[in-house]
Design a protein around this motif. Structure first.
Motif, PDB file in Angstrom:
ATOM      1  N   PRO A  23       0.819  -1.213   0.000  1.00 38.44           N
ATOM      2  CA  PRO A  23       0.000   0.000   0.000  1.00 38.44           C
ATOM      3  C   PRO A  23       0.854   1.264   0.000  1.00 38.44           C
ATOM      4  O   PRO A  23       2.033   1.256   0.377  1.00 38.44           O
ATOM      5  N   ARG A  75      -0.203  -1.413  -8.696  1.00 37.03           N
ATOM      6  CA  ARG A  75       0.148  -2.565  -7.857  1.00 37.03           C
ATOM      7  C   ARG A  75       0.512  -3.702  -8.810  1.00 37.03           C
ATOM      8  O   ARG A  75      -0.315  -4.146  -9.601  1.00 37.03           O
ATOM      9  N   GLU A 100      -9.569  -3.427  -1.870  1.00 32.88           N
ATOM     10  CA  GLU A 100      -8.484  -2.729  -1.172  1.00 32.88           C
ATOM     11  C   GLU A 100      -7.926  -1.592  -2.017  1.00 32.88           C
ATOM     12  O   GLU A 100      -7.624  -0.504  -1.507  1.00 32.88           O
ATOM     13  N   GLU A 132      -7.921   2.587  -1.383  1.00 35.03           N
ATOM     14  CA  GLU A 132      -6.787   3.508  -1.540  1.00 35.03           C
ATOM     15  C   GLU A 132      -7.134   4.625  -2.515  1.00 35.03           C
ATOM     16  O   GLU A 132      -6.790   5.794  -2.302  1.00 35.03           O
TER      17      GLU A 132
END
Length: 280
Positions: free
Chosen positions: A226, A251, A260, A264
């Motif tokens: 993250p 990512r 997730e 973010e």
């Protein structure tokens, strides 16, 4: 804080990864656009391109390359540029980007994004190559700052001065990777805020946000974690300087569930919206 930009503002997006194909098609949610790695789709047909056609119906797309080697000394690869142009003609992306780096020498691909010596000679070399690429593609490209772990003793300019000069002289645009600024600032001991100040506001078209790892005394750009608080703080300062810029999260490993990454992305949107509303 605000400035005129010729290319469209896309909002908040994600790097498209195979793990999330189905979830994104079923429920785009608040993901407003997608960045695709160009090299993954330089094929004449098949499932990858069929997926891209489906995503193109739902999202604005941008193309992001990793092998142009704009700073390399090998000749620009005409076959690669032809493939890139063909894909762009098919997808009609909002823009095309690659990295301010070199990726190989004498025909050997190092599969890494290597930093340049920031000299006047290298500047002339890169500007000429950017102009030729843009002529071939018929559009301006974006160049991204890379994370680095070494510096060249021959450098006459800082990285930020070099990138800004390339953008101005070649009339290209900038993909400002906020994580990479933080990583390189830590590794080389320069000010990340000074780096932002060196960037020409009207040239910054896109932000990248990503995670990194600690590797001894260095920070390593891994895209497998993250976004950390220090990078969020730097993102706020970037929004303060550059205004509303298309923002996306990368990512590439340890890829989590889509929820997730959406969380973010929502955090990035909240930070930007709060700052811009306060400024307004």
């Amino acid at each position: 804080m605000t400035t005129h930009r010729e290319l469209p503002y896309l909002g908040f997006g994600l790097g498209l990864r195979v793990d999330h194909y189905e979830a994104l098609i079923d429920d785009p949610g608040q993901v407003q656009w997608l960045e695709v790695v160009s090299e993954n789709y330089l094929v004449p047909g098949g499932r990858p391109l069929r997926w891209l056609e489906r995503f193109r119906e739902r999202f604005p797309l941008v193309m992001h390359g990793v092998s142009m080697s704009i700073g390399g000394t090998d000749p620009l690869d005409p076959h690669y540029l032809d493939q890139l142009a063909a894909l762009a003609n098919q997808l009609q992306p909002a823009w095309i980007s690659d990295h301010l780096c070199w990726t190989g020498v004498n025909g050997v691909n190092l599969h890494d994004l290597m930093p340049l010596p920031y000299t006047e000679e290298a500047l002339d070399h890169v500007v000429d190559r950017v102009r030729r690429v843009q002529d071939r593609l018929g559009r301006r490209i974006l160049l991204e700052n890379v994370s680095s772990y070494i510096r060249f003793a021959q450098s006459q300019l800082s990285e930020s001065q070099f990138l800004a000069a390339v953008a101005e002289r070649a009339d290209c645009l900038i993909l400002l990777d906020i994580n990479n600024v933080h990583v390189s600032a830590h590794n080389h001991g320069f000010s990340a805020l000074d780096y932002l100040d060196d960037m020409p506001v009207s040239r910054v078209q896109q932000f990248h946000l990503a995670g990194h790892e600690q590797g001894g005394s260095l920070l390593i750009d891994t895209h497998d974690a993250p976004v950390v608080d220090a990078v969020w703080d730097l993102y706020v300062e970037a929004v303060r300087r550059f205004g509303r810029v298309s923002t996306m999260i990368e990512r590439d490993d340890h890829i989590p569930p889509l929820a997730e990454l959406r969380a973010e992305l929502a955090h990035a949107r909240a930070l930007a919206d709060a700052l811009l509303q306060e400024a307004a």
